[in-house]
Motif scaffolding. Structure first.
Motif, PDB file in Angstrom:
ATOM      1  N   GLY A 293       0.831  -1.202   0.000  1.00  0.00           N
ATOM      2  CA  GLY A 293       0.000   0.000   0.000  1.00  0.00           C
ATOM      3  C   GLY A 293       0.863   1.249   0.000  1.00  0.00           C
ATOM      4  N   LEU A 294       1.908   1.233   0.838  1.00  0.00           N
ATOM      5  CA  LEU A 294       2.779   2.408   0.893  1.00  0.00           C
ATOM      6  C   LEU A 294       3.653   2.541  -0.344  1.00  0.00           C
ATOM      7  CD1 LEU A 294       1.605   2.866   3.652  1.00  0.00           C
ATOM      8  CD2 LEU A 294       3.870   3.557   4.404  1.00  0.00           C
ATOM      9  N   LEU A 295       3.967   1.397  -0.997  1.00  0.00           N
ATOM     10  CA  LEU A 295       4.668   1.489  -2.292  1.00  0.00           C
ATOM     11  C   LEU A 295       3.784   2.217  -3.299  1.00  0.00           C
ATOM     12  CD1 LEU A 295       6.439  -1.906  -3.147  1.00  0.00           C
ATOM     13  CD2 LEU A 295       7.397   0.383  -3.389  1.00  0.00           C
ATOM     14  N   ALA A 296       2.490   1.875  -3.308  1.00  0.00           N
ATOM     15  CA  ALA A 296       1.567   2.538  -4.235  1.00  0.00           C
ATOM     16  C   ALA A 296       1.502   4.039  -3.945  1.00  0.00           C
ATOM     17  CB  ALA A 296       0.183   1.907  -4.131  1.00  0.00           C
ATOM     18  N   LEU A 297       1.358   4.382  -2.664  1.00  0.00           N
ATOM     19  CA  LEU A 297       1.242   5.798  -2.287  1.00  0.00           C
ATOM     20  C   LEU A 297       2.530   6.566  -2.610  1.00  0.00           C
ATOM     21  CD1 LEU A 297      -0.796   7.711  -0.961  1.00  0.00           C
ATOM     22  CD2 LEU A 297       0.125   7.084   1.264  1.00  0.00           C
ATOM     23  N   GLN A 298       3.673   5.971  -2.248  1.00  0.00           N
ATOM     24  CA  GLN A 298       4.949   6.645  -2.525  1.00  0.00           C
ATOM     25  C   GLN A 298       5.233   6.677  -4.023  1.00  0.00           C
ATOM     26  OE1 GLN A 298       8.330   6.004   0.290  1.00  0.00           O
ATOM     27  NE2 GLN A 298       6.999   4.482   1.223  1.00  0.00           N
ATOM     28  N   GLY A 299       4.823   5.608  -4.731  1.00  0.00           N
ATOM     29  CA  GLY A 299       5.050   5.554  -6.174  1.00  0.00           C
ATOM     30  C   GLY A 299       4.286   6.626  -6.915  1.00  0.00           C
ATOM     31  N   LEU A 300       3.106   6.963  -6.432  1.00  0.00           N
ATOM     32  CA  LEU A 300       2.295   7.983  -7.117  1.00  0.00           C
ATOM     33  C   LEU A 300       2.787   9.403  -6.838  1.00  0.00           C
ATOM     34  CD1 LEU A 300      -1.299   6.505  -6.660  1.00  0.00           C
ATOM     35  CD2 LEU A 300      -0.232   7.061  -8.856  1.00  0.00           C
ATOM     36  N   LYS A 301       3.520   9.597  -5.732  1.00  0.00           N
ATOM     37  CA  LYS A 301       3.880  10.979  -5.338  1.00  0.00           C
ATOM     38  C   LYS A 301       4.677  11.726  -6.406  1.00  0.00           C
ATOM     39  CE  LYS A 301       1.858  11.303  -1.379  1.00  0.00           C
ATOM     40  NZ  LYS A 301       0.864  12.250  -0.946  1.00  0.00           N
ATOM     41  N   PRO A 302       5.732  11.098  -7.031  1.00  0.00           N
ATOM     42  CA  PRO A 302       6.485  11.882  -8.021  1.00  0.00           C
ATOM     43  C   PRO A 302       5.626  12.339  -9.198  1.00  0.00           C
ATOM     44  CG  PRO A 302       7.694   9.897  -7.416  1.00  0.00           C
ATOM     45  CD  PRO A 302       6.324   9.765  -6.819  1.00  0.00           C
ATOM     46  N   ALA A 303       4.495  11.656  -9.436  1.00  0.00           N
ATOM     47  CA  ALA A 303       3.609  12.042 -10.542  1.00  0.00           C
ATOM     48  C   ALA A 303       2.437  12.876 -10.052  1.00  0.00           C
ATOM     49  CB  ALA A 303       3.089  10.801 -11.258  1.00  0.00           C
ATOM     50  N   GLY A 304       2.395  13.159  -8.777  1.00  0.00           N
ATOM     51  CA  GLY A 304       1.235  13.828  -8.209  1.00  0.00           C
ATOM     52  C   GLY A 304       1.343  15.328  -8.235  1.00  0.00           C
TER      53      GLY A 304
ATOM     54  N   VAL B 189      -5.352   8.406 -15.888  1.00  0.00           N
ATOM     55  CA  VAL B 189      -4.216   7.758 -15.216  1.00  0.00           C
ATOM     56  C   VAL B 189      -4.055   6.340 -15.768  1.00  0.00           C
ATOM     57  CG1 VAL B 189      -3.354   6.900 -13.000  1.00  0.00           C
ATOM     58  CG2 VAL B 189      -4.511   9.111 -13.107  1.00  0.00           C
ATOM     59  N   LEU B 190      -2.834   6.003 -16.162  1.00  0.00           N
ATOM     60  CA  LEU B 190      -2.515   4.643 -16.624  1.00  0.00           C
ATOM     61  C   LEU B 190      -1.669   3.965 -15.553  1.00  0.00           C
ATOM     62  CD1 LEU B 190      -2.474   2.720 -19.265  1.00  0.00           C
ATOM     63  CD2 LEU B 190      -0.099   3.447 -19.412  1.00  0.00           C
ATOM     64  N   ILE B 191      -2.088   2.776 -15.131  1.00  0.00           N
ATOM     65  CA  ILE B 191      -1.281   2.025 -14.168  1.00  0.00           C
ATOM     66  C   ILE B 191      -0.823   0.734 -14.852  1.00  0.00           C
ATOM     67  CG2 ILE B 191      -1.257   0.912 -11.906  1.00  0.00           C
ATOM     68  CD1 ILE B 191      -3.294   3.093 -11.059  1.00  0.00           C
ATOM     69  N   ASN B 192       0.484   0.654 -15.081  1.00  0.00           N
ATOM     70  CA  ASN B 192       1.051  -0.464 -15.828  1.00  0.00           C
ATOM     71  C   ASN B 192       1.517  -1.540 -14.845  1.00  0.00           C
ATOM     72  OD1 ASN B 192       1.890  -1.725 -18.205  1.00  0.00           O
ATOM     73  ND2 ASN B 192       3.987  -0.957 -17.971  1.00  0.00           N
ATOM     74  N   GLY B 193       0.976  -2.760 -14.980  1.00  0.00           N
ATOM     75  CA  GLY B 193       1.261  -3.812 -14.007  1.00  0.00           C
ATOM     76  C   GLY B 193       0.322  -3.668 -12.813  1.00  0.00           C
ATOM     77  N   ALA B 194      -0.968  -3.411 -13.105  1.00  0.00           N
ATOM     78  CA  ALA B 194      -1.925  -3.027 -12.054  1.00  0.00           C
ATOM     79  C   ALA B 194      -2.569  -4.203 -11.334  1.00  0.00           C
ATOM     80  CB  ALA B 194      -3.008  -2.128 -12.658  1.00  0.00           C
TER      81      ALA B 194
ATOM     82  N   CYS C 224       0.481  -6.972  -6.390  1.00  0.00           N
ATOM     83  CA  CYS C 224       0.238  -6.612  -4.984  1.00  0.00           C
ATOM     84  C   CYS C 224       0.015  -5.108  -4.813  1.00  0.00           C
ATOM     85  CB  CYS C 224       1.430  -7.044  -4.128  1.00  0.00           C
ATOM     86  SG  CYS C 224       1.637  -8.834  -4.070  1.00  0.00           S
ATOM     87  N   VAL C 225       0.757  -4.310  -5.593  1.00  0.00           N
ATOM     88  CA  VAL C 225       0.705  -2.847  -5.439  1.00  0.00           C
ATOM     89  C   VAL C 225      -0.432  -2.230  -6.252  1.00  0.00           C
ATOM     90  CG1 VAL C 225       2.020  -0.720  -5.894  1.00  0.00           C
ATOM     91  CG2 VAL C 225       3.198  -2.723  -4.987  1.00  0.00           C
ATOM     92  N   GLY C 226      -0.661  -2.769  -7.458  1.00  0.00           N
ATOM     93  CA  GLY C 226      -1.576  -2.167  -8.422  1.00  0.00           C
ATOM     94  C   GLY C 226      -2.977  -1.882  -7.897  1.00  0.00           C
ATOM     95  N   PRO C 227      -3.652  -2.858  -7.259  1.00  0.00           N
ATOM     96  CA  PRO C 227      -5.015  -2.570  -6.797  1.00  0.00           C
ATOM     97  C   PRO C 227      -5.082  -1.405  -5.809  1.00  0.00           C
ATOM     98  CG  PRO C 227      -4.639  -4.930  -6.900  1.00  0.00           C
ATOM     99  CD  PRO C 227      -3.306  -4.279  -7.137  1.00  0.00           C
ATOM    100  N   PHE C 228      -4.038  -1.226  -4.994  1.00  0.00           N
ATOM    101  CA  PHE C 228      -3.998  -0.051  -4.111  1.00  0.00           C
ATOM    102  C   PHE C 228      -3.844   1.221  -4.948  1.00  0.00           C
ATOM    103  CE2 PHE C 228      -2.368  -3.103  -0.780  1.00  0.00           C
ATOM    104  CZ  PHE C 228      -3.427  -2.950   0.087  1.00  0.00           C
ATOM    105  N   ALA C 229      -2.949   1.163  -5.958  1.00  0.00           N
ATOM    106  CA  ALA C 229      -2.708   2.359  -6.784  1.00  0.00           C
ATOM    107  C   ALA C 229      -3.983   2.754  -7.522  1.00  0.00           C
ATOM    108  CB  ALA C 229      -1.568   2.082  -7.765  1.00  0.00           C
ATOM    109  N   ILE C 230      -4.717   1.763  -8.046  1.00  0.00           N
ATOM    110  CA  ILE C 230      -5.979   2.070  -8.736  1.00  0.00           C
ATOM    111  C   ILE C 230      -6.914   2.806  -7.774  1.00  0.00           C
ATOM    112  CG2 ILE C 230      -8.091   1.060  -9.715  1.00  0.00           C
ATOM    113  CD1 ILE C 230      -6.342  -1.265 -10.764  1.00  0.00           C
TER     114      ILE C 230
END
Ligand SMILES: NC(=O)c1ccc[n+]([C@@H]2O[C@H](COP(=O)([O-])OP(=O)(O)OC[C@H]3O[C@@H](n4cnc5c(N)ncnc54)[C@H](OP(=O)(O)O)[C@@H]3O)[C@@H](O)[C@H]2O)c1
Length: 323
Positions: free
Chosen positions: A134-145, A153-158, A161-167
């Motif tokens: 979950g925190l990987l998803a949150l931290q991963g989105l920050k540089p694009a936020g 928004v396109l999530i590649n590899g969604a 484990c991380v993707g459903p949180f990112a969606i």
């Protein structure tokens, strides 16, 4: 106590649940009774010891502690010398990536700097799904936020484990979300809230002709020159790097590619357990804006089978382990 142990790197066959001594908290530590844990792709990476270069940090032959398990949700049982901020009975969660990763046990000792309170209204089962992925998803989105309502928004590899949180994080901000993964994960991505789903075996997203305001790349399969073709003018791209080579290429070249193409491209610099991210995620869980998707729940005695299930690519959501 019972704990999942391994003697060496390898697949789930090197794992076994054994009786081991219950640890005692040292200065600055707390003994936590594990109420739930969950498995991540990173648990498989630690199990196999991959990439090989990471063994310099994990341990050359078998990994740091012989124990396994990153995600921790549980209750403090005892605190060590000098601990003031936590008391027995407090509910806590943590990613044990830099804490000996031994959450798949009845008890674990953790430095209190890694432990944070589980917010009221969040169950230990939900909490256990979040700390690593979950925190990987949150931290991963920050540089694009920050993501704005209505953005594409396109999530590649969604579908991992991380993707459903990112969606769900992107949907919570009002975005239109396209998830890319294999067709067997379409249902999972739709359950997480994806408006559109795409099969990576059928569509090369870098030659698709569709442009997005934000791309979160969890699959890490292409370099910045190819991935820039997914971005609309002014678009933002963030990579969760899986390989040292791509991390280096996105640190060194992606900002330049972004500048030359009128976009913003880069990679995430991850760290486990930043308090502000856990607090933000806790608020999203407590409000119901993010609802963890659980594939299956296993007892600690069946944790080896749980690993086999994840390793075989059968999981559609988080795999929970409850001692
Ligand atoms: N950069 C950092 O600082 C950092 C820190 C911690 C962890 N990590 C790493 O980040 C990753 C986190 O992702 P995760 O746990 O969600 O991984 P995951 O569970 O492996 O999910 C990745 C998904 O991408 C799919 N995929 C494979 N090839 C694809 C392609 N060409 N196009 C689109 N999708 C594709 C996979 O499907 P298949 O099943 O078909 O392969 C899988 O469903 C882990 O590898 C973790 O070790 C990075």
């Amino acid at each position: 106590m019972r704990a999942l142990q391994r003697e060496r790197y390898g697949g789930p066959e090197v794992l076994a649940v054994r009786e081991v001594a219950t640890p005692r908290p040292g200065p600055g530590q707390a003994l936590v009774r594990v109420r739930a844990s969950s498995l991540n792709t990173a648990d498989l990476d630690l199990l196999y010891g991959r990439p090989r270069i990471a063994r310099i940090g994990y341990g050359l032959r078998r990994g740091q502690s012989g124990g396994m398990g990153l995600d921790l949700a549980g209750e403090v049982v005892e605190v060590g010398e000098g601990v003031t901020g936590l008391r027995p009975g407090d509910r806590v969660w943590a990613d044990l990536f830099d804490q000996g990763h031994a959450a798949l046990a009845e008890y674990v000792c953790v430095s209190v700097v890694a432990l944070h309170p589980i917010p009221d209204g969040v169950s230990v089962a939900d909490a256990a799904t979040v700390p690593h992925s979950g925190l990987l998803a949150l931290q991963g989105l920050k540089p694009a936020g920050p993501i704005r309502a209505g953005e594409r928004v396109l999530i590649n590899g969604a579908g991992g484990c991380v993707g459903p949180f990112a969606i769900q994080l992107a949907k919570a901000r009002g975005a239109h979300v396209t998830g890319v993964d294999e067709s067997a994960k379409f249902d999972l991505m739709r359950t997480a809230g994806a408006d559109e789903v795409v099969d990576y075996a059928a569509v090369d997203i870098t030659r698709w002709g569709r442009r997005f305001d934000v791309v979160l790349d969890i699959a890490d399969t292409r370099g910045p020159l190819a991935m820039r073709r997914c971005l609309a003018p002014g678009g933002r791209y963030s990579l969760i790097a899986r390989r040292l080579g791509s991390f280096a290429s996105y640190v060194l070249f992606a900002p330049l590619v972004g500048r030359l193409t009128g976009t913003r491209m880069g990679t995430m610099f991850w760290k486990p357990n930043p308090a502000e991210y856990l607090a933000e995620f806790g608020t999203l869980l407590a409000s119901g804006a993010v609802r963890p998707i659980v594939d299956s729940t296993w007892s600690l005695e069946n944790a080896v089978t749980a690993f086999e299930h994840l390793d075989a690519g059968r999981a559609r959501g988080k795999v929970l382990v409850v001692p």
